[in-house]
Design a protein around this motif. Structure first.
Motif, PDB file in Angstrom:
ATOM      1  N   ALA A  38       0.841  -1.202   0.000  1.00 11.41           N
ATOM      2  CA  ALA A  38       0.000   0.000   0.000  1.00 11.41           C
ATOM      3  C   ALA A  38       0.872   1.247   0.000  1.00 11.41           C
ATOM      4  N   ASP A  39       0.301   2.354  -0.454  1.00  6.60           N
ATOM      5  CA  ASP A  39       1.053   3.606  -0.507  1.00  6.60           C
ATOM      6  C   ASP A  39       1.507   4.063   0.873  1.00  6.60           C
ATOM      7  N   ASP A  40       0.747   3.710   1.922  1.00  9.42           N
ATOM      8  CA  ASP A  40       1.100   4.166   3.267  1.00  9.42           C
ATOM      9  C   ASP A  40       1.943   3.138   4.030  1.00  9.42           C
ATOM     10  N   ALA A  41       2.436   2.107   3.343  1.00 12.27           N
ATOM     11  CA  ALA A  41       3.282   1.111   3.994  1.00 12.27           C
ATOM     12  C   ALA A  41       4.642   1.720   4.302  1.00 12.27           C
ATOM     13  N   PRO A  42       5.358   1.162   5.283  1.00 13.07           N
ATOM     14  CA  PRO A  42       6.716   1.656   5.537  1.00 13.07           C
ATOM     15  C   PRO A  42       7.580   1.556   4.295  1.00 13.07           C
ATOM     16  N   ASP A  43       8.560   2.421   4.210  1.00 17.29           N
ATOM     17  CA  ASP A  43       9.468   2.431   3.069  1.00 17.29           C
ATOM     18  C   ASP A  43      10.537   1.363   3.288  1.00 17.29           C
ATOM     19  N   PHE A  44      10.439   0.262   2.532  1.00 15.78           N
ATOM     20  CA  PHE A  44      11.401  -0.830   2.648  1.00 15.78           C
ATOM     21  C   PHE A  44      12.619  -0.626   1.746  1.00 15.78           C
ATOM     22  N   SER A  45      12.675   0.446   0.988  1.00 16.67           N
ATOM     23  CA  SER A  45      13.689   0.575  -0.051  1.00 16.67           C
ATOM     24  C   SER A  45      15.098   0.667   0.539  1.00 16.67           C
ATOM     25  N   VAL A  46      16.055   0.156  -0.237  1.00 15.67           N
ATOM     26  CA  VAL A  46      17.460   0.122   0.176  1.00 15.67           C
ATOM     27  C   VAL A  46      18.331   0.451  -1.025  1.00 15.67           C
ATOM     28  N   GLY A  54      13.322  -1.830  -4.182  1.00 18.45           N
ATOM     29  CA  GLY A  54      12.122  -1.625  -3.379  1.00 18.45           C
ATOM     30  C   GLY A  54      12.199  -2.212  -1.992  1.00 18.45           C
ATOM     31  N   ASN A  55      13.014  -3.248  -1.805  1.00 19.96           N
ATOM     32  CA  ASN A  55      13.279  -3.813  -0.482  1.00 19.96           C
ATOM     33  C   ASN A  55      14.545  -4.658  -0.576  1.00 19.96           C
ATOM     34  N   PRO A  56      15.111  -5.099   0.561  1.00 20.04           N
ATOM     35  CA  PRO A  56      16.377  -5.822   0.510  1.00 20.04           C
ATOM     36  C   PRO A  56      16.247  -7.328   0.326  1.00 20.04           C
ATOM     37  N   LEU A 396       8.162  -7.635   8.943  1.00 24.19           N
ATOM     38  CA  LEU A 396       9.057  -6.485   8.859  1.00 24.19           C
ATOM     39  C   LEU A 396       8.297  -5.187   9.096  1.00 24.19           C
ATOM     40  N   ALA A 397       7.121  -5.057   8.498  1.00 19.69           N
ATOM     41  CA  ALA A 397       6.311  -3.846   8.695  1.00 19.69           C
ATOM     42  C   ALA A 397       5.913  -3.695  10.156  1.00 19.69           C
ATOM     43  N   ASP A 398       5.523  -4.801  10.786  1.00 21.17           N
ATOM     44  CA  ASP A 398       5.137  -4.739  12.206  1.00 21.17           C
ATOM     45  C   ASP A 398       6.316  -4.296  13.064  1.00 21.17           C
ATOM     46  N   ALA A 399       7.494  -4.852  12.786  1.00 26.45           N
ATOM     47  CA  ALA A 399       8.676  -4.486  13.572  1.00 26.45           C
ATOM     48  C   ALA A 399       9.040  -3.018  13.369  1.00 26.45           C
ATOM     49  N   ASN A 407      11.425   4.153   7.576  1.00 26.86           N
ATOM     50  CA  ASN A 407      12.340   3.690   6.537  1.00 26.86           C
ATOM     51  C   ASN A 407      13.359   2.743   7.157  1.00 26.86           C
ATOM     52  N   ILE A 408      14.119   2.074   6.323  1.00 25.46           N
ATOM     53  CA  ILE A 408      15.047   1.048   6.790  1.00 25.46           C
ATOM     54  C   ILE A 408      16.163   1.643   7.642  1.00 25.46           C
TER      55      ILE A 408
END
Length: 672
Positions: A38-46, A54-56, A396-399, A407-408
């Motif tokens: 979703a657009d409001d999800a945490p930013d997983f990008s690295v 987009g994520n690691p 990961l989002a919950d943590a 963000n990461i």
């Protein structure tokens, strides 16, 4: 040995566009398992080297990254850094089967290059193009993958020595990934006309600018350094080198493995401690190669870790495999410990990638260690397959939400409450609080893992129980476990009617007349059946590990080949080839090594059934024989029995796999 055969690109494209519409899946992965943040999800990008992803998280070089559909499935499930399967000069290996044992922790025998090098290039480019269609065709706009959440990187993996890597064959492969224009245009022209808008997508021509070097267990340090120097200076690539668990040293490694975790049944291959890259050598090499990479505006780093060589003490692999390779839960603890010690020695600024026993329960802690990428293999071979990644992103989002990290980088600083001390140490020594926190977190995560009982042997000796049932061509409990655990998407379901009837066999007498013989029963009790697309099956054995019934789906369930050539090449293995035109359908197959042919003319409702000795004309409406022709009078024997059970098997297989209301790789070419 089973041979993998890439599918026609047109059929892969057809499945991409039509399978989700018809049955809400893609290569059998249900839509509910697709990762659509979703657009409001945490930013997983690295950042991986100089590029963003987009994520690691992604699949390790191995069974999940060797064919186009694997790469697409990895991405669809959420992977954003895809480590392509290792390519080497020797692409004609004879690999033992089965080769994957995921009964509890995870073992394999060396299963590297399984495609010709050129075919690997084609599959990697094809996989990339399918992903670009998914990202940028307006038809898939609801998946929200064109934004930064969907950014994907491809990491090349090559091996195993300098001579092989410098060979013309491997150099052409690397050239093709650096500039894939020629291959893209070949595949672009194969996109079916009804999806011609996909031909207009601007596919990136440079697929990969980084490489993870895989060397044989035992490759000497000077050879590894020469390879890295060549890849950095001559190929202008960022380079990651795989590290080996025995670098911990015998006493420390076996204390963890035997004393702390209780895997006393495992014996590390003694030669693993005395051959290959040693710890001190890797530290010294890091200084030289990091400086070299910086000089050439590239980056150099390490991957933890390779698998661990242990003596084969089980009966899963053939006896000639004296050594097997440990992965999964125990490797996670060992590799994380080694990573921690290495980081404390060289400092926080060396890029680290990680792959050892990753699962949904440790993904958050591992991300907090700042590893990029974090790659997965063993866990994706368990029930659920690629779909298991969905829980990774939730955990990961919950943590991240628990520490209010958006963000990461903030997550690395706050997951283990190291922000203040990392900032202080960075000011004193390193200059970067995030990398300093990542190093501090690695020590914490490694200690937590060593003390976590879920990695210990007594928690990982469970063996799945089987029910008192044996697989056959039709009918099973249809639990569908065998479908997602196949990394190549070889296993699939197809529909059949529930039916039961008696039928006679027929005897052709010496004068050519035909009479009925004993009555037999034909029965199908389930409306959905399991089959295997043989061109995608390398007989790894993983589906058998998780099947509740005896026999092995890849062995007992019908295997369908994509072409007459692959069917012929596989002889004497049982299997089938099904084809159809507008007015007819046909199937040829080996059943218990005997070959049969069945052709059905839909206009006249007539079937022609050839068992190798006679050809029978059969009324396809009531399945009675109308006439019989002896194929070769010199080969015919008096009182030849026409096996009608094989006939009924063939006609139900043919109708089922060609039923386009349920998509599979056989009928993809016929879907409109």
């Amino acid at each position: 040995m089973a041979e993998l055969n890439p599918a026609p690109f047109a059929d892969l494209v057809t499945r991409l566009y039509r399978e989700p519409e018809i049955q809400n899946t893609l290569f059998h992965l249900p839509r509910r398992s697709w990762h659509t943040p979703a657009d409001d999800a945490p930013d997983f990008s690295v950042q991986f080297h100089s590029q963003r992803a987009g994520n690691p998280i992604g699949p390790a070089a191995g069974p999940h990254t060797q064919m186009a559909q694997n790469i697409l499935l990895s991405y669809l499930a959420g992977s954003r850094i895809i480590e392509l399967k290792t390519v080497q000069i020797d692409d004609r290996l004879d690999i033992g089967r089965p080769c994957i044992d995921m009964t509890n922790v995870g073992y394999n025998i060396e299963f590297s290059q399984e495609l010709l090098v050129y075919d690997s290039l084609r599959e990697y480019v094809a996989g990339m193009m399918l992903i670009e269609m998914l990202r940028h065709d307006p038809k898939f706009a609801d998946l929200n993958l064109a934004n930064p959440h969907g950014d994907v990187l491809y990491d090349t993996s090559v091996g195993y020595d300098l001579a092989g890597i410098r060979s013309d064959k491997v150099q052409r492969f690397l050239d093709g990934l650096n500039d894939a224009t020629v291959e893209i245009e070949k595949l672009r022209n194969q996109i079916p006309t009804r999806f011609k808008h996909a031909r207009d997508i601007d596919y990136p021509t440079q697929i990969s600018t980084s490489v993870t070097l895989s060397t044989f267990h035992g490759c000497p340090a000077d050879e590894i350094e020469r390879i890295c120097t060549f890849l950095i200076t001559d190929r202008n690539l960022d380079v990651i080198v795989k590290m080996n668990p025995p670098m911990l040293g015998k006493d420390r490694l076996e204390h963890i493995l035997h004393d702390q975790m209780g895997y006393t049944e495992l014996t590390v291959n003694p030669s693993a401690y005395t051959t290959g890259l040693m710890f001190d050598e890797s530290v010294a090499m890091n200084t030289r190669l990091s400086a070299l990479a910086k000089k050439h505006n590239r980056r150099f780093g390490y991957k933890f870790s390779n698998t661990l060589e242990v003596i084969n003490h089980r009966d899963f692999f053939t006896d000639d495999n004296k050594v097997m390779y440990l992965s999964g839960q125990p490797l996670h603890v060992i590799a994380l410990t080694l990573t921690d010690i290495f980081r404390q020695t060289v400092g926080p600024n060396v890029p680290i990638t990680f792959s050892a026993g990753i699962d949904n329960q440790n993904i958050a802690d591992t991300v907090a260690c700042g590893f990029v990428p974090i790659t997965v293999s063993s866990d994706l071979l368990r029930p659920g397959g690629y779909g298991r990644l969905a829980v990774y992103f939730k955990r990961l989002a919950d943590a991240m939400n628990n520490v209010n990290a958006t963000n990461i980088n903030d997550f690395v600083l706050d997951h283990f409450n190291q922000r203040d001390i990392a900032t202080q140490k960075a000011t004193q020594h390193y200059g970067d609080p995030v990398t300093c926190a990542a190093m501090l977190n690695t020590t914490i995560a490694a200690e937590n893992a060593r003390n976590d009982a879920r990695y210990h042997a007594d928690k990982n000796r469970k063996i799945q129980k089987r029910i008192n049932s044996h697989l056959d061509v039709f009918d099973c409990i249809t639990c569908d476990k065998c479908i997602p655990v196949c990394p190549n998407a070889a296993n699939f379901t197809y529909p059949t009617p529930i039916t039961a009837f008696d039928h006679p066999d027929y005897v052709v007498q010496s004068d050519g007349s035909v009479v009925e013989s004993a009555t037999r029963q034909f029965e199908i009790t389930e409306k959905m059946q399991i089959a295997c697309y043989a061109d995608f099956c390398n007989e790894c054995g993983n589906c058998d590990t998780f099947c509740p019934e005896y026999g092995g789906p890849y062995i007992k369930k019908p295997s369908f080949f994509g072409s007459v050539k692959s069917y012929t090449d596989a002889a004497p293995r049982d299997g089938f080839v099904a084809t159809q035109t507008e007015t007819a359908a046909a199937i040829v197959g080996r059943i218990k090594s005997h070959e049969y042919h069945l052709d059905i003319d839909n206009r006249t409702a007539t079937a022609q059934y050839n068992d190798g000795v006679v050809t029978a004309q059969i009324d396809a409406t009531n399945h009675t024989i109308k006439s019989v022709t002896i194929n070769n009078s010199t080969a015919a024997t008096p009182n030849h029995n026409i096996d009608m059970n094989a006939y009924h098997t063939l006609r139900h297989l043919l109708a089922g796999v060609l039923n386009t209301k349920h998509v599979n790789q056989i009928n993809a070419a016929h879907i409109t």
